[in-house]
Design an enzyme around this catalytic site. Structure first.
Site, PDB file in Angstrom:
ATOM      1  CG  ASP A  12      -1.791   1.214   1.325  1.00  0.00           C
ATOM      2  OD1 ASP A  12      -2.423   1.541   0.312  1.00  0.00           O
ATOM      3  OD2 ASP A  12      -1.843   1.862   2.386  1.00  0.00           O
ATOM      4  CB  SER A  13       0.302   4.783  -0.629  1.00  0.00           C
ATOM      5  OG  SER A  13      -0.867   4.920   0.142  1.00  0.00           O
ATOM      6  CE1 TYR A  44       2.587   5.491  -3.486  1.00  0.00           C
ATOM      7  CE2 TYR A  44       1.416   3.599  -4.378  1.00  0.00           C
ATOM      8  CZ  TYR A  44       2.565   4.149  -3.863  1.00  0.00           C
ATOM      9  OH  TYR A  44       3.679   3.372  -3.733  1.00  0.00           O
ATOM     10  N   GLY A  45      -3.142   8.857  -3.950  1.00  0.00           N
ATOM     11  CA  GLY A  45      -4.472   9.180  -4.483  1.00  0.00           C
ATOM     12  C   GLY A  45      -4.624  10.526  -5.142  1.00  0.00           C
ATOM     13  CB  CYS A  75      -3.308   0.427  -2.504  1.00  0.00           C
ATOM     14  SG  CYS A  75      -3.293   2.155  -2.988  1.00  0.00           S
ATOM     15  CB  THR A  77      -5.029   4.830  -5.080  1.00  0.00           C
ATOM     16  OG1 THR A  77      -5.727   5.516  -4.052  1.00  0.00           O
ATOM     17  CG2 THR A  77      -4.577   5.792  -6.139  1.00  0.00           C
ATOM     18  CD  GLU A 153       0.244   6.875   5.897  1.00  0.00           C
ATOM     19  OE1 GLU A 153       1.402   6.889   6.369  1.00  0.00           O
ATOM     20  OE2 GLU A 153      -0.313   5.821   5.518  1.00  0.00           O
ATOM     21  CB  CYS A 187      -9.178   4.778   0.573  1.00  0.00           C
ATOM     22  SG  CYS A 187      -7.520   5.116   1.189  1.00  0.00           S
ATOM     23  CB  THR A 188      -6.659  -0.187   2.272  1.00  0.00           C
ATOM     24  OG1 THR A 188      -5.556   0.524   1.699  1.00  0.00           O
ATOM     25  CG2 THR A 188      -7.219  -1.196   1.289  1.00  0.00           C
ATOM     26  CG  HIS A 189      -4.708   5.066   4.312  1.00  0.00           C
ATOM     27  ND1 HIS A 189      -4.183   4.506   3.187  1.00  0.00           N
ATOM     28  CD2 HIS A 189      -3.664   5.589   5.003  1.00  0.00           C
ATOM     29  CE1 HIS A 189      -2.869   4.704   3.169  1.00  0.00           C
ATOM     30  NE2 HIS A 189      -2.526   5.356   4.268  1.00  0.00           N
TER      31      HIS A 189
END
Ligand code: DGL
Length: 269
Positions: A12-13, A44-45, A75, A77, A153, A187-189
């Site tokens: 993932d990012s 990344y998005g 991810c 994105t 993040e 989005c996996t976040h």
């Protein structure tokens, strides 16, 4: 030859792919996992398609250099914008779009589904297309939520945090008014702040966690391909990040509910 005792590669990012790791550890506790979070280049998005494709190829190459038996692009994105990545890899591959779209279709009762993701994911309409390909009767409404990635993040993940609550409200107000009954956390976040999202939307809305659904899907893929690890020992997870190790470790520990994530290493791509 692909060996069943090799690790599963997940990238993932940043921290988002941990939502897939968490579920994978539940459904396949004997698997070893190699995780890569491209924390030096997150998000990344908000980048161009060309850049996202290049980053995704580099991330996958790194995992292949570690000898993984499968790659999961955890991810939204990458899965939306660089969906062809799987065609050039020598190991089984999945992104998050298809498993998540299927889970949303299974969950909805009124057929009104919301999708939240990064700007690149929402522009691609990937989830919307995947849902409508199953049946045109569904109503799908999208909303980009780029600031959610920064919140996660930077460790702002508590549902009690006023900043989190405020941004959740600002982004989700329209979807709430439309009366969606299912929301894809595309989005996996985003599942990392799922409690705040659920509190705002209420329990009548079902949240679909893209990382979780993809882990279940990947486990089935490995089973079908006879690539499950036969060992009965508990698997280990090793984490690589492209920026500093400490911040990643701190938030990863809170999210995964583990105090002892030792194996976090820095790499430069
Ligand atoms: N976790 C990612 C996703 O699922 C990426 C977020 C970002 O880097 O913008 O879209």
């Amino acid at each position: 030859m692909i060996m069943s005792d090799s690790a599963i590669g997940i990238f993932d990012s940043g921290l988002g792919g941990l939502t897939a790791v968490k579920q994978l550890e539940k459904v396949l506790p004997n698997e070893n996992i190699i995780y890569f979070g491209d924390t030096a280049r997150v998000p990344y998005g908000s980048r161009s398609q060309q850049t996202i494709v290049r980053y995704a190829e580099q991330d996958a190459s790194f995992l292949l250099s570690k000898g993984v038996k499968m790659i999961i692009a955890a991810c939204g994105t990458v899965s939306s914008v660089a969906a062809d990545l799987g065609n050039v890899l020598p190991v089984p591959f999945t992104g998050v779009v298809e498993p998540t779209a299927q889970a949303a279709v299974n969950a909805t009762k009124n057929g009104v589904i919301g999708v939240i993701g990064t700007s690149a994911t929402v522009s691609s309409k990937s989830y919307k297309k995947a849902i409508l390909a199953k049946d045109k009767k569904f109503k799908v409404y999208q909303q980009e939520c780029p600031l959610f990635v920064s919140l996660v993040e930077n460790g702002f993940i508590s549902e009690e945090d006023k900043i989190v609550q405020l941004i959740v409200e600002r982004y989700l107000e329209k979807l709430k008014n439309i009366k969606i009954d299912t929301l894809i956390l595309g989005c996996t976040h985003f599942p990392i702040i799922a409690k705040a999202i659920q509190n705002y939307l209420g329990d009548e809305v079902t949240l679909i966690d893209s990382g979780r659904e993809t882990a279940i899907y990947a486990a089935n893929m490995l089973k079908q391909k006879n690539l499950l690890n036969k060992s009965t020992e508990k698997g280990e997870a090793v984490y690589y990040v492209s920026d500093t190790v400490e911040d990643f470790r701190k938030t990863a520990q809170i999210f995964l509910g583990q105090n002892d994530i030792e194996d976090v290493y820095h790499i430069t791509l």
